[in-house]
Design a protein around this motif. Structure first.
Motif, short mmCIF file in Angstrom:
data_model
loop_
_atom_site.label_atom_id
_atom_site.label_comp_id
_atom_site.label_asym_id
_atom_site.label_seq_id
_atom_site.Cartn_x
_atom_site.Cartn_y
_atom_site.Cartn_z
N MET A 356 5.60 -7.53 -4.60
CA MET A 356 5.38 -6.22 -5.35
C MET A 356 4.57 -5.32 -4.50
N ALA A 357 5.46 -3.86 -4.17
CA ALA A 357 4.44 -2.82 -3.52
C ALA A 357 3.22 -2.53 -3.88
N GLU A 358 3.12 -2.79 -5.28
CA GLU A 358 1.76 -2.08 -5.85
C GLU A 358 0.57 -2.99 -5.39
N TYR A 359 1.06 -4.27 -5.09
CA TYR A 359 -0.12 -5.21 -4.69
C TYR A 359 -0.47 -5.11 -3.36
N PRO A 360 -1.65 -4.95 -3.05
CA PRO A 360 -1.73 -4.51 -1.66
C PRO A 360 -1.61 -5.66 -0.33
N ILE A 361 -1.52 -6.87 -1.08
CA ILE A 361 -1.03 -8.12 -0.07
C ILE A 361 0.61 -7.66 0.71
N SER A 362 1.15 -7.02 -0.27
CA SER A 362 2.44 -6.90 0.32
C SER A 362 2.42 -5.84 1.58
N ARG A 363 1.58 -4.75 1.29
CA ARG A 363 1.29 -3.87 2.53
C ARG A 363 0.84 -4.54 3.93
N PHE A 364 -0.09 -5.51 3.54
CA PHE A 364 -0.36 -6.20 4.89
C PHE A 364 0.66 -7.17 5.45
N TRP A 365 1.46 -7.61 4.61
CA TRP A 365 2.56 -8.47 5.24
C TRP A 365 3.62 -7.52 5.85
N THR A 366 4.02 -6.27 5.32
CA THR A 366 4.84 -5.51 6.16
C THR A 366 4.24 -4.93 7.25
N ASP A 367 2.92 -4.56 7.09
CA ASP A 367 2.35 -3.71 8.30
C ASP A 367 2.08 -4.52 9.42
N ALA A 368 1.95 -5.86 9.06
CA ALA A 368 1.46 -6.77 10.29
C ALA A 368 2.80 -6.89 11.03
N ARG A 369 3.97 -6.85 10.59
CA ARG A 369 5.19 -7.41 11.67
C ARG A 369 5.13 -6.85 12.85
N VAL A 370 4.78 -5.47 12.65
CA VAL A 370 5.22 -4.72 14.05
C VAL A 370 4.04 -5.03 15.07
#
Ligand code: FAD
Length: 392
Positions: A356-370
């Motif tokens: 879920m986007a509201e949980y910061p871990i999801s942002r780490f996950w999507t941001d890491a890829r690039v």
């Protein structure tokens, strides 16, 4: 990373003061707005100016050019703090501005070029971008097709530039573009030159802000040059054909700073996970009690510690002027793969909430890829390391 024995004792107190002030800035000026910037796909220009006013931009630029003349550790600390707090989408563009462009100007620029651009970059009045990648030239940079044709006419000496770039960080915000173009299409790598393009120049235009999988707060764009005429003194360093050498020379710091971002991002992912697993209950106990959770966290922490030791060794080598291109490539490879792996392992411990986007871990996950793609892909990093091992 920077609070260890590798930072000279006389620098440690100042660095702590600096990062404390930066955390306060993040609490007041970044955290309350970050989700909005992610929705907008862009960090507002004023944020750069506010960071500049507090000395957080281009921290190691010498005083002669408006900077504080601090060591590079201060600039790395900015990327570290922001990445660990989960602002990697902003860090992507910020490190172009703070860690990638200033060295080009300092090491390769003329005195007039340094005087013109660096003070504005330090203050945040001018935002910088770098344009290497083209639709047909990413890993294979020599294939770039943007041309710069020398002209002498009644308007003076200059270059007429035609072509386009893609995936350019800070593309929407940029006032300065360090642009790679061919001044001699027949000369291969020796025909590449770098230009300092003022983005108000007629013939320059920006494409749309590209929609990405992650790093939503960073603007990434296609840029177009249509008979864009720049003066002759826009040529970086004033000598044609040096672009490839200049890029190769500056790439180690670009890869080092992505290493900082990767290790700090992995630490940030672990931070939020440690908190969550102690709160979330399943089968009548915190999920932190399951052996799988404990072993995953122990492995993640161990992997981060090992990567951090390598990072510190590279930072130290950089400070001594001895960071080799292959060590920087190996670090970039290791730290970017680590960040993706750690973010993925940590997200798993959140179960459905992790998606879920509201949980910061999801942002780490999507941001890491690039991180495994920009600044040179993992495969290209492996090629560079292999070349250093095998001699070709
Ligand atoms: C969010 C974002 C921001 C970016 N910011 C910038 C920027 O500010 N400025 C800029 O100039 N560029 C920027 N880039 C571009 C980035 O550096 C390139 O995407 C990257 O170098 C890869 O090039 P490519 O996308 O053309 O992939 P390609 O080169 O087409 O590669 C495709 C695949 O082939 C593999 N491959 C290619 N060559 C080899 C080889 N010799 N051996 C083995 N495998 C190979 C690659 O590893 C990859 O898996 C950014 C990209 C992104 C996504």
């Amino acid at each position: 990373m920077l609070t260890n024995h590798l930072v000279p004792a006389d620098e440690q107190a100042d660095l702590t003061q600096f990062t404390d002030a930066l955390h306060r800035f993040c609490d007041a000026e970044i955290e309350p707005h970050y989700r909005q910037w992610e929705k907008a796909g862009l960090v507002p220009r004023e944020v750069f100016a506010r960071m500049g006013a507090q000395g957080f931009l281009c921290a190691d630029v010498p005083e002669a050019y408006g900077g504080t003349g601090a060591s590079a550790n201060f600039s790395f600390a900015v990327a570290e703090v922001l990445s660990r707090r989960g602002y990697s989408g902003f860090v992507g563009g910020l490190q172009v501005h703070c860690d990638i462009i200033p060295p080009y100007l300092l090491h390769c620029g003329t005195e007039a070029q340094r005087q013109h651009w660096l003070p504005r970059m330090v203050s945040g009045q001018a935002i910088a971008a770098i344009g290497m990648t083209e639709p047909g030239a990413g890993s294979d940079l020599k294939a770039l097709r943007t041309t710069a044709r020398r002209v002498h006419d009644e308007a003076g000496d200059g270059y007429v530039i035609n072509g386009s770039k893609i995936f350019i960080s800070n593309g929407q915000n940029a006032d300065l573009l360090v642009l790679a173009a061919k001044t001699d299409s027949a000369a291969g790598a020796k025909g590449v030159s770098l230009f300092l393009v003022d983005t108000t120049t007629p013939g320059f235009s920006r494409g749309a802000n590209l929609e990405k999988v992650g790093q939503h707060a960073g603007d990434t764009s296609e840029l177009f040059f249509n008979d864009m005429r720049v003066p002759a003194d826009a040529l970086l360093g004033g000598v044609e054909g040096q672009g490839f050498v200049q890029m190769m020379r500056e790439l180690p710091r670009e890869r080092l700073i992505i290493g900082v971002q990767g290790v700090a991002g992995a630490k940030g992912a672990l931070d939020v996970t440690l908190k969550y697993v102690q709160e979330r209950q399943a089968f009548g106990q915190p999920i932190a009690q399951f052996q799988n959770t404990r072993f995953t966290l122990a492995q993640v922490a161990t992997d981060i510690a090992a990567a951090e030791a390598f990072l510190n060794a590279c930072v130290d080598a950089y400070r001594r002027g001895e960071l080799s291109p292959e060590a920087a490539s190996a670090l970039k490879l290791h730290a970017s793969e680590l960040f993706s792996r750690v973010a993925d392992q940590c997200l798993q411990l959140f179960g459905g909430y992790g998606y879920m986007a509201e949980y910061p871990i999801s942002r780490f996950w999507t941001d890491a890829r690039v991180l495994r793609i920009y600044g040179g892909t993992s495969e290209i990093m492996k090629e560079l390391v292999a070349r250093s091992l095998l001699g070709r």
